[in-house]
Design a protein around this motif. Structure first.
Motif, PDB file in Angstrom:
ATOM      1  N   ASN A  76       0.823  -1.214   0.000  1.00  0.00           N
ATOM      2  CA  ASN A  76       0.000   0.000   0.000  1.00  0.00           C
ATOM      3  C   ASN A  76       0.855   1.260   0.000  1.00  0.00           C
ATOM      4  OD1 ASN A  76      -2.512  -1.207  -0.173  1.00  0.00           O
ATOM      5  ND2 ASN A  76      -2.683  -1.449   2.036  1.00  0.00           N
ATOM      6  N   LEU A  77       1.976   1.238   0.707  1.00  0.00           N
ATOM      7  CA  LEU A  77       2.865   2.402   0.727  1.00  0.00           C
ATOM      8  C   LEU A  77       3.444   2.706  -0.655  1.00  0.00           C
ATOM      9  CD1 LEU A  77       4.846   1.983   4.046  1.00  0.00           C
ATOM     10  CD2 LEU A  77       3.368   3.884   3.420  1.00  0.00           C
ATOM     11  N   ARG A  78       3.637   1.676  -1.456  1.00  0.00           N
ATOM     12  CA  ARG A  78       4.222   1.862  -2.791  1.00  0.00           C
ATOM     13  C   ARG A  78       3.206   2.336  -3.829  1.00  0.00           C
ATOM     14  NH1 ARG A  78       7.540  -2.465  -0.917  1.00  0.00           N
ATOM     15  NH2 ARG A  78       6.164  -4.076  -1.684  1.00  0.00           N
ATOM     16  N   LYS A  79       1.925   2.305  -3.493  1.00  0.00           N
ATOM     17  CA  LYS A  79       0.901   2.742  -4.444  1.00  0.00           C
ATOM     18  C   LYS A  79       1.031   4.242  -4.690  1.00  0.00           C
ATOM     19  CE  LYS A  79      -2.508  -0.785  -3.384  1.00  0.00           C
ATOM     20  NZ  LYS A  79      -3.824  -1.058  -2.766  1.00  0.00           N
ATOM     21  N   THR A  80       0.923   4.635  -5.945  1.00  0.00           N
ATOM     22  CA  THR A  80       1.019   6.049  -6.309  1.00  0.00           C
ATOM     23  C   THR A  80      -0.337   6.653  -6.635  1.00  0.00           C
ATOM     24  OG1 THR A  80       1.424   5.478  -8.625  1.00  0.00           O
ATOM     25  CG2 THR A  80       3.368   5.787  -7.198  1.00  0.00           C
ATOM     26  N   HIS A  81      -1.364   5.798  -6.836  1.00  0.00           N
ATOM     27  CA  HIS A  81      -2.708   6.254  -7.183  1.00  0.00           C
ATOM     28  C   HIS A  81      -3.738   5.470  -6.376  1.00  0.00           C
ATOM     29  CE1 HIS A  81      -0.344   7.664 -10.570  1.00  0.00           C
ATOM     30  NE2 HIS A  81      -1.345   8.471 -10.896  1.00  0.00           N
TER      31      HIS A  81
ATOM     32  N   GLY B 100      -7.842   5.861  -9.609  1.00  0.00           N
ATOM     33  CA  GLY B 100      -6.877   6.468 -10.513  1.00  0.00           C
ATOM     34  C   GLY B 100      -6.385   7.853 -10.144  1.00  0.00           C
ATOM     35  N   HIS B 101      -6.824   8.402  -9.015  1.00  0.00           N
ATOM     36  CA  HIS B 101      -6.343   9.722  -8.585  1.00  0.00           C
ATOM     37  C   HIS B 101      -4.961   9.588  -7.970  1.00  0.00           C
ATOM     38  CE1 HIS B 101     -10.884  10.062  -8.055  1.00  0.00           C
ATOM     39  NE2 HIS B 101     -10.603  10.817  -9.122  1.00  0.00           N
ATOM     40  N   GLU B 102      -4.058  10.488  -8.321  1.00  0.00           N
ATOM     41  CA  GLU B 102      -2.687  10.421  -7.825  1.00  0.00           C
ATOM     42  C   GLU B 102      -2.622  10.795  -6.346  1.00  0.00           C
ATOM     43  OE1 GLU B 102       1.794  11.912  -9.014  1.00  0.00           O
ATOM     44  OE2 GLU B 102       0.073  12.868  -9.963  1.00  0.00           O
TER      45      GLU B 102
ATOM     46  N   THR C 121      -9.877  13.477  -3.181  1.00  0.00           N
ATOM     47  CA  THR C 121     -10.877  13.617  -4.253  1.00  0.00           C
ATOM     48  C   THR C 121     -11.994  12.606  -4.067  1.00  0.00           C
ATOM     49  OG1 THR C 121      -9.162  14.392  -5.769  1.00  0.00           O
ATOM     50  CG2 THR C 121     -11.210  13.605  -6.761  1.00  0.00           C
ATOM     51  N   CYS C 122     -11.632  11.347  -3.823  1.00  0.00           N
ATOM     52  CA  CYS C 122     -12.646  10.309  -3.617  1.00  0.00           C
ATOM     53  C   CYS C 122     -13.485  10.584  -2.374  1.00  0.00           C
ATOM     54  CB  CYS C 122     -11.985   8.942  -3.514  1.00  0.00           C
ATOM     55  SG  CYS C 122     -11.307   8.342  -5.066  1.00  0.00           S
ATOM     56  N   LYS C 123     -12.846  11.027  -1.315  1.00  0.00           N
ATOM     57  CA  LYS C 123     -13.573  11.340  -0.077  1.00  0.00           C
ATOM     58  C   LYS C 123     -14.575  12.463  -0.315  1.00  0.00           C
ATOM     59  CE  LYS C 123     -12.638  12.025   4.853  1.00  0.00           C
ATOM     60  NZ  LYS C 123     -14.004  12.165   5.164  1.00  0.00           N
ATOM     61  N   ASN C 124     -14.170  13.484  -1.081  1.00  0.00           N
ATOM     62  CA  ASN C 124     -15.074  14.602  -1.384  1.00  0.00           C
ATOM     63  C   ASN C 124     -16.234  14.144  -2.272  1.00  0.00           C
ATOM     64  OD1 ASN C 124     -13.535  16.324   0.140  1.00  0.00           O
ATOM     65  ND2 ASN C 124     -12.416  17.173  -1.605  1.00  0.00           N
ATOM     66  N   ILE C 125     -15.963  13.295  -3.254  1.00  0.00           N
ATOM     67  CA  ILE C 125     -17.025  12.769  -4.120  1.00  0.00           C
ATOM     68  C   ILE C 125     -18.030  11.983  -3.285  1.00  0.00           C
ATOM     69  CG2 ILE C 125     -17.520  11.084  -5.944  1.00  0.00           C
ATOM     70  CD1 ILE C 125     -14.834  11.975  -7.247  1.00  0.00           C
TER      71      ILE C 125
END
Length: 181
Positions: free
Chosen positions: A129-134, A138-140, A157-161
């Motif tokens: 999970n630490l290595r994930k960039t998005h 798909g949001h960076e 962004t996802c939290k706001n949506i």
């Protein structure tokens, strides 16, 4: 005054030998003569593998790390040997196996690092999970778009949506009941 030692402290002491802040001895507090004898004893307890690892041949902890007795306490053989040949390690640092081979005590395969760095280079879920960039949508993950929510890294962004959709849903429910928001 003596205090009761918790099971977690005993496990941590057995693996790392670093509980000096809670009253346990540090390796560097032991006499030089004892440390030299300990080094000689450790150097008789490994076999070199094809990969260049020096694999501990004596007792081991449940996860495969070598176990050496230091003043009647079990310590991680890799941590003890690293300090005997490369120098003492500060509190808060762990000895990471660059070879990912827990029984290895080869000092060239070991590195003093923080627990966070050690976890990050690992193979577990938290390391992945630490290595994930998005995020999964798909949001960076950037400093502006990343927040800690309930102890986890979350996409802003996802939290706001999600929050916006939740607000619309609540408004529709209020209107359906004849209530005003």
């Amino acid at each position: 005054s003596s205090r009761e030692t918790t099971l977690m402290e005993i496990i941590a002491m057995d693996i790392t030998g670093t509980l000096s802040s809670t009253g346990y001895m540090k390796l560097q507090e032991l006499p030089a003569e004892y440390l030299e004898k300990l080094r000689i004893r450790i150097e008789k307890c490994y076999k070199v593998s094809k990969t260049g690892c020096w694999e501990w041949t004596k007792g081991r902890f449940p996860y495969g790390y070598g176990k050496v007795s230091v003043k009647h306490a079990g310590w991680g053989a890799h941590r003890v040997y690293y300090q005997l040949v490369k120098g003492f390690v500060s509190d808060g640092l762990v000895i990471s196996h660059e070879c990912d081979n827990p029984p290895c005590i080869n000092p060239d395969h070991l590195k003093a690092t923080t627990q966070w760095e050690n976890n990050a280079r690992g193979k577990g879920i938290s390391a992945m999970n630490l290595r994930k960039t998005h995020c999964i949508r798909g949001h960076e993950f950037t400093s502006e778009n990343t927040i800690l929510y309930k102890g986890e890294r979350t996409c802003r962004t996802c939290k706001n949506i999600y929050a916006h959709r939740r607000d619309i849903q609540r408004t529709m429910e209020y209107n359906a009941r004849g209530l005003t928001s």
